[in-house]
Design a protein around this motif. Structure first.
Motif, PDB file in Angstrom:
ATOM      1  N   PRO A 186       0.815  -1.219   0.000  1.00 41.14           N
ATOM      2  CA  PRO A 186       0.000   0.000   0.000  1.00 41.14           C
ATOM      3  C   PRO A 186       0.850   1.271   0.000  1.00 41.14           C
ATOM      4  O   PRO A 186       0.532   2.240  -0.684  1.00 41.14           O
ATOM      5  N   THR A 225      -4.844  -2.980  -9.341  1.00 44.80           N
ATOM      6  CA  THR A 225      -5.963  -3.063  -8.403  1.00 44.80           C
ATOM      7  C   THR A 225      -6.408  -4.500  -8.137  1.00 44.80           C
ATOM      8  O   THR A 225      -7.014  -4.779  -7.097  1.00 44.80           O
ATOM      9  N   TRP A 247      -6.631  -7.697   0.003  1.00 48.91           N
ATOM     10  CA  TRP A 247      -7.291  -6.853   1.000  1.00 48.91           C
ATOM     11  C   TRP A 247      -8.819  -6.896   0.900  1.00 48.91           C
ATOM     12  O   TRP A 247      -9.490  -7.068   1.902  1.00 48.91           O
ATOM     13  N   TYR A 248      -9.338  -6.736  -0.298  1.00 48.83           N
ATOM     14  CA  TYR A 248     -10.791  -6.657  -0.465  1.00 48.83           C
ATOM     15  C   TYR A 248     -11.314  -7.969  -1.024  1.00 48.83           C
ATOM     16  O   TYR A 248     -11.908  -8.027  -2.107  1.00 48.83           O
ATOM     17  N   TRP A 275      -5.159  -5.550  -4.823  1.00 46.01           N
ATOM     18  CA  TRP A 275      -5.940  -5.137  -3.638  1.00 46.01           C
ATOM     19  C   TRP A 275      -7.152  -6.068  -3.470  1.00 46.01           C
ATOM     20  O   TRP A 275      -7.505  -6.441  -2.352  1.00 46.01           O
ATOM     21  N   ILE A 318      -4.739   1.895  -3.160  1.00 48.53           N
ATOM     22  CA  ILE A 318      -5.432   0.899  -2.358  1.00 48.53           C
ATOM     23  C   ILE A 318      -6.889   1.282  -2.115  1.00 48.53           C
ATOM     24  O   ILE A 318      -7.720   0.433  -1.803  1.00 48.53           O
TER      25      ILE A 318
END
Length: 210
Positions: free
Chosen positions: A26, A175, A182-183, A178, A33
């Motif tokens: 990040p 992306t 993370w997502y 991420w 992010i």
């Protein structure tokens, strides 16, 4: 002690480096992010506007049907089809998560298309009743309906674009990283597969004389 470190399993020695990489990415990527949650919220907002405009149309229909009935009660089949299509469309279960549910989204757009078709037939019938076409209450409802159809078209266009951008981020670098790390709960949104012209009622010129 150095010998003990050398004998550690390969996975155990790799784990700290992997965790450091996860937290470093990040910082290396700056604001990137935040791209996925930002675009997801934009897609959700666009979906809410789509629902608002379709609800606005549904709210106009009861008065429209009653007004037409006063002049064209014999058009029972057409009037009934509009009432039934509205009931089916408004009873469809939709919420903020519907765009990530293929079955719910498909049912939503098909039922809205069905209501558009029923309204199309109703407005075509109106052409046969000059007195109805000149009724002030009907003209006001027709103007509101036309305005709502325009808003629906804009809301659909904005939703389609927001979803395109968001879904693309879930599949493209960087992306996609991420999304993967993370997502992990970020799901692609469904998009309209029924063309816009089939979702809208046709434009009818009620100002012309019969």
């Amino acid at each position: 002690m150095s010998t003990q470190r050398l004998n550690l399993p390969f996975g155990s020695r790799l784990l700290p480096a992997f965790l450091m990489l996860l937290f470093a990415l990040p910082a290396l990527s700056g604001c990137g992010i935040n791209t996925i949650p930002t675009q997801q919220e934009q897609a959700k907002a666009a979906w809410s506007e789509v629902l608002n405009q379709y609800q606005r149309r549904a709210d106009l229909i009861p008065n429209l049907v009653e007004t037409v009935k006063g002049y064209a009660a014999q058009e029972k089949d057409v009037l009934t089809s509009v009432v039934e299509a509205r009931a089916k469309a408004t009873q469809t279960q939709v919420n903020v998560n519907t765009p990530t549910n293929p079955e719910q989204f498909k049912a939503f757009q098909e039922n809205q298309a069905g209501l558009s078709g029923a309204l199309s037939r109703l407005l075509a019938v109106v052409e046969n009743y000059p007195d109805l076409k000149s009724n002030q209450n009907f003209l006001a409802l027709q103007a509101q309906l036309e305005g709502t159809e325009n808003r629906i078209a804009v809301a659909r266009r904005d939703y389609i674009e927001a979803v395109r951008v968001y879904n693309t981020s879930l599949r493209t670098f960087p992306t996609v990283l991420w999304a993967k790390f993370w997502y992990t709960d970020a799901k692609p949104f469904e998009n309209f597969t029924i063309s816009e012209d089939k979702m809208q009622t046709p434009k009818v010129d009620f100002g012309k004389k019969s």
